[in-house]
Design a protein around this motif. Structure first.
Motif, PDB file in Angstrom:
ATOM      1  N   ALA A 116      92.469  51.920  41.457  1.00 28.99           N
ATOM      2  CA  ALA A 116      91.817  53.148  41.009  1.00 28.99           C
ATOM      3  C   ALA A 116      90.575  53.435  41.848  1.00 28.99           C
ATOM      4  O   ALA A 116      90.347  54.577  42.269  1.00 28.99           O
ATOM      5  CB  ALA A 116      91.449  53.037  39.533  1.00 28.99           C
ATOM      6  N   VAL A 121      88.769  56.781  41.553  1.00 24.50           N
ATOM      7  CA  VAL A 121      88.773  56.924  40.097  1.00 24.50           C
ATOM      8  C   VAL A 121      87.981  55.775  39.483  1.00 24.50           C
ATOM      9  O   VAL A 121      88.230  54.612  39.788  1.00 24.50           O
ATOM     10  CB  VAL A 121      90.216  56.924  39.544  1.00 24.50           C
ATOM     11  CG1 VAL A 121      90.223  56.911  38.028  1.00 24.50           C
ATOM     12  CG2 VAL A 121      90.992  58.122  40.082  1.00 24.50           C
ATOM     13  N   ARG A 122      87.051  56.120  38.607  1.00 26.09           N
ATOM     14  CA  ARG A 122      86.245  55.115  37.897  1.00 26.09           C
ATOM     15  C   ARG A 122      86.856  54.885  36.524  1.00 26.09           C
ATOM     16  O   ARG A 122      87.019  55.825  35.756  1.00 26.09           O
ATOM     17  CB  ARG A 122      84.807  55.583  37.764  1.00 26.09           C
ATOM     18  CG  ARG A 122      83.920  54.543  37.111  1.00 26.09           C
ATOM     19  CD  ARG A 122      82.462  55.006  37.111  1.00 26.09           C
ATOM     20  NE  ARG A 122      81.700  54.146  36.243  1.00 26.09           N
ATOM     21  CZ  ARG A 122      81.438  54.413  34.968  1.00 26.09           C
ATOM     22  NH1 ARG A 122      81.882  55.522  34.426  1.00 26.09           N
ATOM     23  NH2 ARG A 122      80.732  53.582  34.235  1.00 26.09           N
ATOM     24  N   SER A 182      89.624  59.911  29.024  1.00 27.80           N
ATOM     25  CA  SER A 182      89.643  60.758  30.229  1.00 27.80           C
ATOM     26  C   SER A 182      89.972  59.942  31.484  1.00 27.80           C
ATOM     27  O   SER A 182      90.537  60.480  32.440  1.00 27.80           O
ATOM     28  CB  SER A 182      88.322  61.502  30.394  1.00 27.80           C
ATOM     29  OG  SER A 182      87.255  60.598  30.560  1.00 27.80           O
ATOM     30  N   SER A 183      89.653  58.654  31.480  1.00 32.53           N
ATOM     31  CA  SER A 183      90.007  57.823  32.643  1.00 32.53           C
ATOM     32  C   SER A 183      91.524  57.632  32.720  1.00 32.53           C
ATOM     33  O   SER A 183      92.072  57.452  33.810  1.00 32.53           O
ATOM     34  CB  SER A 183      89.282  56.480  32.604  1.00 32.53           C
ATOM     35  OG  SER A 183      89.721  55.686  31.530  1.00 32.53           O
ATOM     36  N   GLU A 196      93.659  60.003  31.984  1.00 30.78           N
ATOM     37  CA  GLU A 196      94.088  61.247  32.635  1.00 30.78           C
ATOM     38  C   GLU A 196      93.892  61.157  34.145  1.00 30.78           C
ATOM     39  O   GLU A 196      94.756  61.571  34.915  1.00 30.78           O
ATOM     40  CB  GLU A 196      93.309  62.435  32.075  1.00 30.78           C
ATOM     41  CG  GLU A 196      93.633  62.749  30.628  1.00 30.78           C
ATOM     42  CD  GLU A 196      92.739  63.849  30.066  1.00 30.78           C
ATOM     43  OE1 GLU A 196      92.118  64.598  30.850  1.00 30.78           O
ATOM     44  OE2 GLU A 196      92.679  63.938  28.831  1.00 30.78           O
ATOM     45  N   ALA A 197      92.768  60.593  34.550  1.00 34.50           N
ATOM     46  CA  ALA A 197      92.499  60.445  35.984  1.00 34.50           C
ATOM     47  C   ALA A 197      93.501  59.489  36.630  1.00 34.50           C
ATOM     48  O   ALA A 197      93.982  59.743  37.738  1.00 34.50           O
ATOM     49  CB  ALA A 197      91.067  59.961  36.202  1.00 34.50           C
ATOM     50  N   GLN A 220      96.782  60.905  37.663  1.00 30.48           N
ATOM     51  CA  GLN A 220      96.752  61.760  38.852  1.00 30.48           C
ATOM     52  C   GLN A 220      96.711  60.972  40.166  1.00 30.48           C
ATOM     53  O   GLN A 220      96.825  61.565  41.240  1.00 30.48           O
ATOM     54  CB  GLN A 220      95.548  62.706  38.787  1.00 30.48           C
ATOM     55  CG  GLN A 220      95.520  63.570  37.550  1.00 30.48           C
ATOM     56  CD  GLN A 220      96.799  64.368  37.350  1.00 30.48           C
ATOM     57  OE1 GLN A 220      97.277  65.004  38.282  1.00 30.48           O
ATOM     58  NE2 GLN A 220      97.360  64.316  36.153  1.00 30.48           N
ATOM     59  N   VAL A 221      96.562  59.653  40.086  1.00 35.20           N
ATOM     60  CA  VAL A 221      96.478  58.827  41.294  1.00 35.20           C
ATOM     61  C   VAL A 221      97.844  58.765  41.983  1.00 35.20           C
ATOM     62  O   VAL A 221      98.876  58.577  41.332  1.00 35.20           O
ATOM     63  CB  VAL A 221      95.991  57.395  40.940  1.00 35.20           C
ATOM     64  CG1 VAL A 221      96.107  56.462  42.138  1.00 35.20           C
ATOM     65  CG2 VAL A 221      94.563  57.447  40.433  1.00 35.20           C
ATOM     66  N   SER A 274      97.913  59.024  29.585  1.00 35.63           N
ATOM     67  CA  SER A 274      97.152  59.912  28.704  1.00 35.63           C
ATOM     68  C   SER A 274      98.035  60.461  27.579  1.00 35.63           C
ATOM     69  O   SER A 274      97.570  60.642  26.449  1.00 35.63           O
ATOM     70  CB  SER A 274      96.518  61.054  29.495  1.00 35.63           C
ATOM     71  OG  SER A 274      97.509  61.802  30.181  1.00 35.63           O
TER      72      SER A 274
END
Length: 138
Positions: free
Chosen positions: A39, A44-45, A51-52, A54-55, A58-59, A129
């Motif tokens: 990540a 991405v953190r 919400s992480s 969701e991120a 998207q990776v 998510s």
């Protein structure tokens, strides 16, 4: 599933002795070093928030071509999903079993986050998510 850092073997029976400290278990399962590294490389953190997840969805999944990394990343994705659930859904707790950890919800429902993590790592679906949203609703 064999997760040696989660416990030791009983000297007489040879069976795994799992830790009983819920906070210690949660801390161990939240490490997810490989997933956190992947990540971070993608910018991405992972802050243990919904919400992480969701991120993460998207990776770009560069790991899918690596047969060696895929199972480990699947475990980490499941552990991370479980970590977010346990830390944000009221009443959710880890339950360690010989077959592997699951998340128990206050409703009594069990959620095999590791199996879900493997599906996500291999196929991208269902999204982490989306899984979280389903669990948070129940």
């Amino acid at each position: 599933m064999n997760i040696p850092f989660l416990g030791h073997r009983h000297p007489k029976t040879g069976k795994a002795v799992l830790p009983t400290d819920p906070e210690g278990v949660a801390d161990l399962l939240s490490e997810c070093e490989l997933l956190r590294s992947q990540a971070e490389q993608a910018g991405v953190r992972l802050d243990d928030s919904p919400s992480s997840l969701e991120a993460l969805d998207q990776v770009l999944p560069r790991w899918r071509d690596d047969e060696e990394i895929l199972p480990w990343l699947g475990n980490d994705a499941g552990f991370y999903l479980g970590t977010v659930i346990v830390r944000t859904v009221p009443g959710a707790v880890w339950d360690l079993r010989p077959a592997g950890p699951v998340v128990l919800l206050a409703s009594g429902r069990e959620f095999d986050v590791v199996a879900s993590g493997h599906e996500w790592a291999a196929n991208g679906v269902p999204e982490l998510s989306q899984l979280y949203a389903e669990v948070a609703e129940s």
